[in-house]
Design a protein around this motif. Structure first.
Motif, PDB file in Angstrom:
ATOM      1  N   ARG A  99      -7.953   8.134   2.856  1.00 36.09           N
ATOM      2  CA  ARG A  99      -7.600   7.148   2.894  1.00 36.09           C
ATOM      3  C   ARG A  99      -6.410   8.335   1.512  1.00 36.09           C
ATOM      4  O   ARG A  99      -7.694   9.065   0.519  1.00 36.09           O
ATOM      5  CB  ARG A  99      -8.035   5.660   2.259  1.00 36.09           C
ATOM      6  CG  ARG A  99      -8.290   5.800   3.917  1.00 36.09           C
ATOM      7  CD  ARG A  99      -7.898   4.144   3.275  1.00 36.09           C
ATOM      8  NE  ARG A  99      -7.925   4.005   5.043  1.00 36.09           N
ATOM      9  CZ  ARG A  99      -7.378   2.815   5.202  1.00 36.09           C
ATOM     10  NH1 ARG A  99      -6.254   2.257   4.973  1.00 36.09           N
ATOM     11  NH2 ARG A  99      -7.578   2.360   7.069  1.00 36.09           N
ATOM     12  N   CYS A 100      -5.498   7.775   0.637  1.00 30.75           N
ATOM     13  CA  CYS A 100      -4.843   8.496  -0.511  1.00 30.75           C
ATOM     14  C   CYS A 100      -5.506   7.416  -2.031  1.00 30.75           C
ATOM     15  O   CYS A 100      -6.472   6.299  -1.632  1.00 30.75           O
ATOM     16  CB  CYS A 100      -3.533   7.283  -0.960  1.00 30.75           C
ATOM     17  SG  CYS A 100      -2.934   7.353  -2.507  1.00 30.75           S
ATOM     18  N   PRO A 101      -6.242   8.508  -2.569  1.00 29.98           N
ATOM     19  CA  PRO A 101      -7.190   7.982  -3.354  1.00 29.98           C
ATOM     20  C   PRO A 101      -5.703   6.964  -4.520  1.00 29.98           C
ATOM     21  O   PRO A 101      -7.089   6.520  -5.688  1.00 29.98           O
ATOM     22  CB  PRO A 101      -7.563   8.942  -4.119  1.00 29.98           C
ATOM     23  CG  PRO A 101      -6.816  10.156  -3.876  1.00 29.98           C
ATOM     24  CD  PRO A 101      -5.992   9.872  -2.744  1.00 29.98           C
ATOM     25  N   SER A 102      -5.188   6.874  -4.890  1.00 30.52           N
ATOM     26  CA  SER A 102      -3.946   5.487  -5.389  1.00 30.52           C
ATOM     27  C   SER A 102      -4.246   4.761  -4.687  1.00 30.52           C
ATOM     28  O   SER A 102      -4.617   2.999  -4.818  1.00 30.52           O
ATOM     29  CB  SER A 102      -2.841   6.347  -5.286  1.00 30.52           C
ATOM     30  OG  SER A 102      -2.647   6.823  -6.813  1.00 30.52           O
ATOM     31  N   CYS A 103      -3.342   4.311  -3.422  1.00 29.98           N
ATOM     32  CA  CYS A 103      -2.940   2.905  -2.560  1.00 29.98           C
ATOM     33  C   CYS A 103      -4.028   2.896  -1.730  1.00 29.98           C
ATOM     34  O   CYS A 103      -3.945   1.929  -0.567  1.00 29.98           O
ATOM     35  CB  CYS A 103      -1.237   3.483  -2.143  1.00 29.98           C
ATOM     36  SG  CYS A 103      -1.521   4.146  -1.091  1.00 29.98           S
ATOM     37  N   LEU A 104      -4.968   3.788  -1.300  1.00 26.25           N
ATOM     38  CA  LEU A 104      -5.651   4.094  -0.038  1.00 26.25           C
ATOM     39  C   LEU A 104      -5.231   3.703   0.913  1.00 26.25           C
ATOM     40  O   LEU A 104      -5.759   2.939   1.970  1.00 26.25           O
ATOM     41  CB  LEU A 104      -6.881   2.533  -0.358  1.00 26.25           C
ATOM     42  CG  LEU A 104      -7.862   2.546  -1.376  1.00 26.25           C
ATOM     43  CD1 LEU A 104      -9.072   1.301  -1.218  1.00 26.25           C
ATOM     44  CD2 LEU A 104      -8.853   4.293  -1.778  1.00 26.25           C
TER      45      LEU A 104
ATOM     46  N   GLN B 254       0.408  14.528   0.998  1.00 26.10           N
ATOM     47  CA  GLN B 254       0.744  13.664  -0.021  1.00 26.10           C
ATOM     48  C   GLN B 254       1.033  11.781   1.074  1.00 26.10           C
ATOM     49  O   GLN B 254       0.795  11.995   2.456  1.00 26.10           O
ATOM     50  CB  GLN B 254       2.292  14.187   0.440  1.00 26.10           C
ATOM     51  CG  GLN B 254       2.978  13.231  -0.753  1.00 26.10           C
ATOM     52  CD  GLN B 254       5.088  13.484  -0.210  1.00 26.10           C
ATOM     53  OE1 GLN B 254       4.803  14.748   0.280  1.00 26.10           O
ATOM     54  NE2 GLN B 254       5.024  13.581  -2.087  1.00 26.10           N
ATOM     55  N   CYS B 255       0.651  11.182   0.175  1.00 24.48           N
ATOM     56  CA  CYS B 255       0.582   9.808   1.089  1.00 24.48           C
ATOM     57  C   CYS B 255       2.204   9.200   0.573  1.00 24.48           C
ATOM     58  O   CYS B 255       2.934   9.666   0.144  1.00 24.48           O
ATOM     59  CB  CYS B 255       0.151   8.935  -0.146  1.00 24.48           C
ATOM     60  SG  CYS B 255       0.093   7.148   0.162  1.00 24.48           S
ATOM     61  N   ASN B 256       2.301   8.522   1.865  1.00 27.83           N
ATOM     62  CA  ASN B 256       3.941   8.201   2.366  1.00 27.83           C
ATOM     63  C   ASN B 256       4.061   6.847   1.839  1.00 27.83           C
ATOM     64  O   ASN B 256       5.125   7.018   0.841  1.00 27.83           O
ATOM     65  CB  ASN B 256       4.008   8.123   3.648  1.00 27.83           C
ATOM     66  CG  ASN B 256       4.272   9.663   4.357  1.00 27.83           C
ATOM     67  OD1 ASN B 256       4.568  10.255   3.666  1.00 27.83           O
ATOM     68  ND2 ASN B 256       3.226   9.861   5.999  1.00 27.83           N
ATOM     69  N   PRO B 257       3.392   5.886   1.824  1.00 25.88           N
ATOM     70  CA  PRO B 257       3.777   5.306   0.663  1.00 25.88           C
ATOM     71  C   PRO B 257       3.982   5.195  -0.684  1.00 25.88           C
ATOM     72  O   PRO B 257       5.263   4.628  -0.872  1.00 25.88           O
ATOM     73  CB  PRO B 257       2.867   4.115   1.183  1.00 25.88           C
ATOM     74  CG  PRO B 257       2.023   4.282   2.151  1.00 25.88           C
ATOM     75  CD  PRO B 257       2.144   4.950   2.057  1.00 25.88           C
ATOM     76  N   CYS B 258       3.183   6.135  -1.308  1.00 26.85           N
ATOM     77  CA  CYS B 258       3.281   6.068  -2.924  1.00 26.85           C
ATOM     78  C   CYS B 258       3.439   7.270  -3.121  1.00 26.85           C
ATOM     79  O   CYS B 258       4.415   7.568  -4.454  1.00 26.85           O
ATOM     80  CB  CYS B 258       1.865   5.519  -3.456  1.00 26.85           C
ATOM     81  SG  CYS B 258       0.240   6.588  -3.730  1.00 26.85           S
ATOM     82  N   GLY B 259       3.802   8.256  -2.427  1.00 32.91           N
ATOM     83  CA  GLY B 259       4.195   9.241  -3.236  1.00 32.91           C
ATOM     84  C   GLY B 259       3.261  10.740  -3.781  1.00 32.91           C
ATOM     85  O   GLY B 259       3.278  12.050  -3.995  1.00 32.91           O
TER      86      GLY B 259
END
Ligand code: ZN
Lengths: 399, 136
Positions: free
Chosen positions: B46-51, B32-37
């Motif tokens: 890297r998160c595929p939403s906010c990288l 799970q991405c911490n900044p964007c959830g």
């Protein structure tokens, strides 16, 4: 935004598509040379007028493919592109060539996709088991090698089948409507001497009784591998005026890529051809209702159904009814795949999408013989690569 | 019919190793991405939403539903000829991620889009467990 419509397809070449090829085997470089010569002659151009080329993969080189081809043809070029869009490649080649011509960096561009068998190598080659995974990458670090291939989710059939199954759950599935699409296309293809299934129409029952490959897709809803291939020549307005045929202007294009594996599509049944087609129509200043024909990439029946919906030829969820209620043959209000599509031509390696572009050009030029449409000024063309992962659209118009 | 081809198995990478370690221990793990959830699968650096690279692993129960499926009558590659009919499925988890799997312990005629399914940990050997699914 986009093209002014001044670049045009002025000539083409197409190998006869055959299931059991018995002709001379040729390397891809050799097919490039042959197709280029044929397309130049068709257009009425001298080969030395070529100053641009757009290619895809060839069997003889993994890198520096455009230079390999330029050298083999003996044609220095100002513009060279290698397009890697699977079944969307042919459409992608056309707009790149048109854009380069409109930029003024070249006057005459050849685009070719060979698909005949190459000679047998006299030196035995080791068997690479990964070749059975086809377009799915088995390289270490590839997401597909790790999360798809070990489960058997590879190549094309099962991905398209899962898209079709999801479509059925959301909107309902009518195997008879899908079978009718095959019947109508094979009726067109029966009039096309270049098609592998020339003079071989089928019935609804033939389709419904063909072997189930991946539920719900049956054998006759899936392209047949064949030998074939084709090429196009595009030129600027001035050159086009000197050519043999009515110029086929590239009026609009669109291209959209999202995923490699449909598991990760945001919405499996709303496909990238939607935004690609919207851009193409807006650029050309036409709508779906203006088209005289639609040459729709047809690796599977489900591809055509989703393209009709997402490009706006009918509403979302209305595709099955559209297939049932409309004559899709050359006699209908909107003929679909007047050459019979790849379901009639067969699919020659990576060149399948070329058949749709060549047929649009042939119709607009008025050279389609027994299947020539009376009204042939505007064509929609689509390309589909991967598993609905990369799609492209063109609007072609007569001068 | 058995297959003479070597079955393809996953070779974890430094980034994906925790996922496979989890399966070997009978546990589904997701990033799970911490900044964007955003929840993430397959695993990425890297998160595929906010990288963002600010990503943590979490244990989840792995229960989800069938988003779509197909049943093959022809093997998708000769390596799977002993698995025909293959019951291929895409499972959607409540976290919003989807994963590719095969269904086990279910009759072909009982498979439906939307059916609830739970993880079935298929240990191929000491190093490799595949995440298959069975009806809840
Ligand atoms: Zn994020």
């Amino acid at each position: 935004m986009g093209l002014s419509g001044k670049a045009a397809i002025v000539g083409f070449a197409e190998y006869q598509h055959e299931r059991k090829y018995v002709g001379e085997r040729k390397f891809y470089t050799e097919q490039w040379a042959e197709l280029t010569a044929l397309a130049c002659a068709d257009a009425g151009l001298l080969p030395d007028q070529i100053d641009g080329l757009v290619c895809s993969d060839i069997r003889e080189a993994g890198m520096f493919v455009p230079a390999t081809i330029a050298e083999y043809l003996g044609k220095p070029v100002n513009f060279a592109e290698r397009v890697d869009l699977g079944g969307a490649t042919a459409v992608g080649m056309v707009w790149r060539a048109a854009a380069a011509i409109e930029l003024g960096i070249c006057d005459v561009v050849v685009c070719a996709l060979p698909g005949l068998p190459i000679p047998s190598n006299p030196i035995p080659q080791p068997v690479n088991e990964a070749r059975y995974f086809q377009s799915s990458s088995a390289s270490w670090g590839s997401p597909q090698a790790e999360f798809e291939i070990p489960y058997g989710n590879l190549a094309q059939n099962c991905g398209y089948a899962m898209i079709a199954q999801r479509y059925g759950a959301e909107y309902g599935y009518d195997p008879v409507a899908m079978a009718k699409l095959v019947v109508d296309q094979r009726s067109n293809g029966a009039k096309n001497p270049n098609a592998a299934f020339y003079n071989k129409p089928v019935t609804i029952d033939d389709v419904l009784n063909s072997k189930l490959i991946a539920d719900p897709l049956r054998m006759l809803e899936i392209v047949m591998p064949v030998a074939g291939g084709g090429a196009l020549i595009l030129a600027n307005e001035e050159v086009a005026k000197q050519c043999n045929h009515r110029p086929v202007r590239v009026a609009g294009f669109g291209e959209h890529l999202t995923i490699k594996t449909p598991t990760y599509a945001q919405d499996m049944v709303r496909t990238p051809v939607g935004p690609a087609s919207a851009q193409a129509f807006a650029m050309a200043g036409f709508g779906a209702g203006d088209m005289d024909m639609a040459q729709i990439y047809d690796c599977y029946t489900i591809t055509v159904l989703l393209t009709l919906e997402d490009a706006g030829f009918c509403g979302k969820g209305e595709g099955m009814a559209y297939l049932r209620d409309n004559d899709l043959t050359i006699n209908g209000a909107l003929p679909i795949n007047t050459h019979g599509g790849q379901l009639s031509m067969g699919q020659a390696g990576g060149s399948g999408g070329m058949t749709q572009v060549v047929e649009a050009a042939r119709q607009i030029m008025g050279r389609a013989d027994d299947r020539q449409l009376a009204k042939h000024d505007l064509s929609y063309v689509s390309g589909t690569g991967g598993v609905m992962s990369e799609q492209s659209a063109l609007i072609l118009r007569g001068a | 019919m058995s297959s003479s081809f070597t079955k393809p198995v996953p070779t974890p990478t430094p980034v994906t190793q925790p996922f496979w370690d989890g399966l070997n221990a009978g546990q589904v793990r997701l990033q799970q991405c911490n900044p964007c959830g955003r929840w993430i699968h397959y695993p990425r650096n890297r998160c595929p939403s906010c990288l963002s690279a600010d990503i943590d692993w979490h244990d989840v129960d792995g229960i989800g539903e069938v988003y779509t499926f197909t049943v093959t009558e022809q093997p998708t590659a000769p390596h799977f000829s002993d698995e025909v009919p293959q019951k291929l499925a895409v499972v959607e988890l409540p976290q919003g991620v989807r994963l590719t799997t095969t269904l086990v312990n279910v009759a072909v005629s009982d498979i439906r889009v939307g059916m609830a399914v739970k993880p079935y940990f298929d240990a191929l050997d000491a190093d490799t467990t595949l995440l298959r699914y069975e009806p809840v």
